[in-house]
Design an enzyme around this catalytic site. Structure first.
Site, PDB file in Angstrom:
ATOM      1  N   ASN A  50     -25.941  26.603  -5.892  1.00  0.00           N
ATOM      2  CA  ASN A  50     -27.213  26.658  -6.594  1.00  0.00           C
ATOM      3  C   ASN A  50     -28.330  27.133  -5.667  1.00  0.00           C
ATOM      4  OD1 ASN A  50     -29.559  26.188  -8.053  1.00  0.00           O
ATOM      5  ND2 ASN A  50     -28.815  24.302  -8.959  1.00  0.00           N
ATOM      6  N   ASP A  51     -28.727  26.293  -4.745  1.00  0.00           N
ATOM      7  CA  ASP A  51     -29.865  26.639  -3.889  1.00  0.00           C
ATOM      8  C   ASP A  51     -29.633  27.904  -3.063  1.00  0.00           C
ATOM      9  OD1 ASP A  51     -31.142  24.405  -4.840  1.00  0.00           O
ATOM     10  OD2 ASP A  51     -30.425  23.119  -3.232  1.00  0.00           O
TER      11      ASP A  51
END
Lengths: 101, 476
Positions: free
Chosen positions: B402-403
């Site tokens: 995600n990040d």
């Protein structure tokens, strides 16, 4: 035996050596290498053995015993985990021969 | 005898360095650990013949105790190291590292206790630790004691956090101020030990250092754990090096300092990859301050995709780049992903794996998992090597990451992630995201990529989704 300036030299050169080793490592080996260096400082076991070996009182023996216990854990655990990780690093040509699920 | 022992230590130190050197290339890495292992066995065996141990008053008892401790400690570590799952490796490294730090601290404790006894019996006339041990040994010994103890208790907390046994990120209000005060008091006691030789001062000092290690580590966010473990690894190395000086043991000095410096560099590399300074990791958890910036609904809507359609998209792609993250580790999806890769390759699709430096919980964590599944390492690309290639990519398949693909890191200066280098997945023609739910990532920051026009979400557990994809691709 290892005193004063000689010790400073050893500290400095060992420091450079560590820096050099890491600076050329591909990212894929970072975790195994961290684990490997974790194993290497398991050499503390040797010092722990001496500390327990020269203990005179019961209190010293207890602390020394803990030191050896922990040091052995560091050395053996570090080795097993690193070895297991590195075992998996195989180049692709070898891979096709050895069948895995 | 002394010469043989010293020569063996020298050989051991050389083997450690050569071993680590070989571990820095995938081709020779396995040989590296064997060499280092041989060095360790050699150093351990010759230590039994050390005159210091053999001349001790209690030589019989002590040697028996040494053997028992090695068998128990080593046996436990052997057993736990063999049976732990690959996904749980990071916490095991944290634990073994903590044990090393604890051992270094215990060595210092024995030395300080001896000095204390000596002072109270007035053997040499000296009444302070500094006077008995000598200035240099006293300073390095006490330093090693602080560092080793903090590394010990801190690593145990890191282990508990990664193992899911501890999720608290706060123990006390104003934790950072408490920590700073505690650190000052601990250093105060360290100085007090130097100038006295009081056994109670020594005991309080060790207790304070233990608490300090706990307090420092508890507030650190899960995403920063790799940095912390690496830092504690470096600290343990330093502590071992310092205690090596106290004992006059060259192998410990060299190995400890090599690890200390290598570990420090590794820690910096990791922190840099996450665009955080090491100080930042300690004093501001990402997860704690973003709640305010994160959740606005202006990002648009996520577009869902079914596995069948995703399968079709990938089967007819020219190039698929797979971006794994911690979600893949949690779902144990790496084997399924490799199966999917093999089927796609048979269909003539070029498949590459793109690994962000801090994907997962440790640098290289994903590589280890993929290697476990059997993915050859030459299919795996680093961020710098793959980023330019995303514009030639038909499908970027993100699984559990995600990040590390969050474009706000590039174009939103208000984002907490701003400045972190990311994988440019958004440049791919299509982006498919396998994700369990709609929530934000580990850092708690919303990801605009998931709302982009070329992004489709495939909701579900990583392993299940991968199985569905395999099914879909096979049916074509």
């Amino acid at each position: 035996m290892i005193e004063g300036l000689a010790a400073v030299y050893i500290f400095m050169l060992a420091g450079f050596t560590g820096y050099e080793i890491i600076s050329k490592v591909p990212v894929i080996l970072h975790t195994p290498l961290m684990s490997g260096s974790n194993f290497v400082h398991g050499i503390v076991l040797v010092g722990a053995m001496v500390a327990l070996g020269i203990a005179d009182t019961t209190a010293e023996q207890i602390i020394g015993f803990i030191a050896v216990l922990l040091g052995a854990g560091n050395a053996v655990g570090g080795y097993v985990v690193t070895e297991r990780m590195l075992e998996m690093f195989k180049p692709s040509d070898k891979k096709s021969k050895s069948e895995e699920s | 005898m002394e010469t043989i022992i010293q020569a063996s230590y020298l050989i051991a130190a050389a083997l450690f360095i050569l071993g680590l050197k070989q571990m820095s290339s995938p081709v020779t890495a396995r040989r590296g650990i064997l060499w280092a292992g041989a060095g360790m066995v050699l150093a351990t065996l010759v230590t039994f013949m050390s005159p210091e141990i053999l001349d001790s008053d209690q030589v019989g008892t002590n040697i028996l105790l040494i053997v028992v401790a090695i068998v128990i400690g080593g046996g436990y570590a052997w057993y736990s190291g063999k049976k732990v799952a690959m996904t749980d490796m990071p916490q095991m490294i944290a634990m073994y590292n903590g044990m090393g730090g604890g051992a270094a601290a215990a060595i210092a404790a024995v030395e300080l206790m001896k000095a204390s006894t000596e002072a109270s019996h007035d053997v040499t006339g000296a009444t302070t630790v500094a006077g008995i041990l000598g200035t240099d040994i006293a300073i390095l010994g006490i330093l090693g004691a602080i560092i080793g103890t903090i590394s010990f208790s801190g690593s145990i907390i890191a282990w508990a956090k990664l193992d899911g046994r501890l999720s608290r990120s706060k123990l006390l209000p104003k934790q950072h101020i408490v920590n700073a005060l505690l650190a000052i008091v601990t250093v105060g006691f360290a100085v007090a030990i130097y100038f006295t030789a009081d056994i109670n001062t020594i005991i309080i000092f060790f207790v304070l250092a233990l608490i300090l290690g706990v307090f420092i580590t508890v507030p650190v966010g899960g995403a920063d754990m790799p940095v912390i473990i690496s830092l504690f690894n470096a600290l343990t190395g330093l502590a071992v090096g310092f205690e090596g000086y106290v004992l006059g043991n060259a192998a410990m000095i060299v190995a400890g300092i090599v690890v200390g410096s290598a570990g420090s560099l590794l820690t910096q590399l990791m922190a840099k990859a996450m665009n955080r300074s090491v100080a930042n990791v300690f004093f501001a958890g990402v997860g704690t301050n973003v709640a305010a910036t994160g959740s606005d609904d202006s990002l648009g809507v996520m577009k869902e995709i079914q596995a069948q359609d995703a399968g079709i998209l990938m089967s007819f792609a020219s190039q698929v780049v797979i971006i794994p993250g911690y979600g893949m580790a949690v779902a144990q999806a790496q084997h399924k992903i490799w199966e999917l890769t093999q089927i796609l390759t048979e269909k003539g699709v070029t498949v590459k794996f793109a690994i962000h430096p801090v994907a997962g919980r440790m640098p290289g964590h994903m590589n280890v998992l993929l290697a476990e599944a059997g993915v050859p390492y030459d299919m795996i690309y680093d961020m710098e090597d793959i980023n330019a290639d995303f514009k030639n990519t038909t499908v970027a398949l993100i699984i559990g990451a995600n990040d590390v693909v969050n474009p706000s890191a590039k174009n939103d200066s208000s984002s907490p992630l701003y400045g972190m280098p990311i994988l440019d997945a958004m440049n791919a023609e299509n982006v498919i995201v396998i994700k369990r739910g709609r929530g934000a990532g580990f850092s708690g920051v919303e990801n605009p990529l998931f709302f982009a026009d070329n992004t489709k979400m495939l909701f579900g557990d990583g392993q299940k989704a991968a199985s569905q994809l395999i099914q879909a691709v096979k049916e074509l």
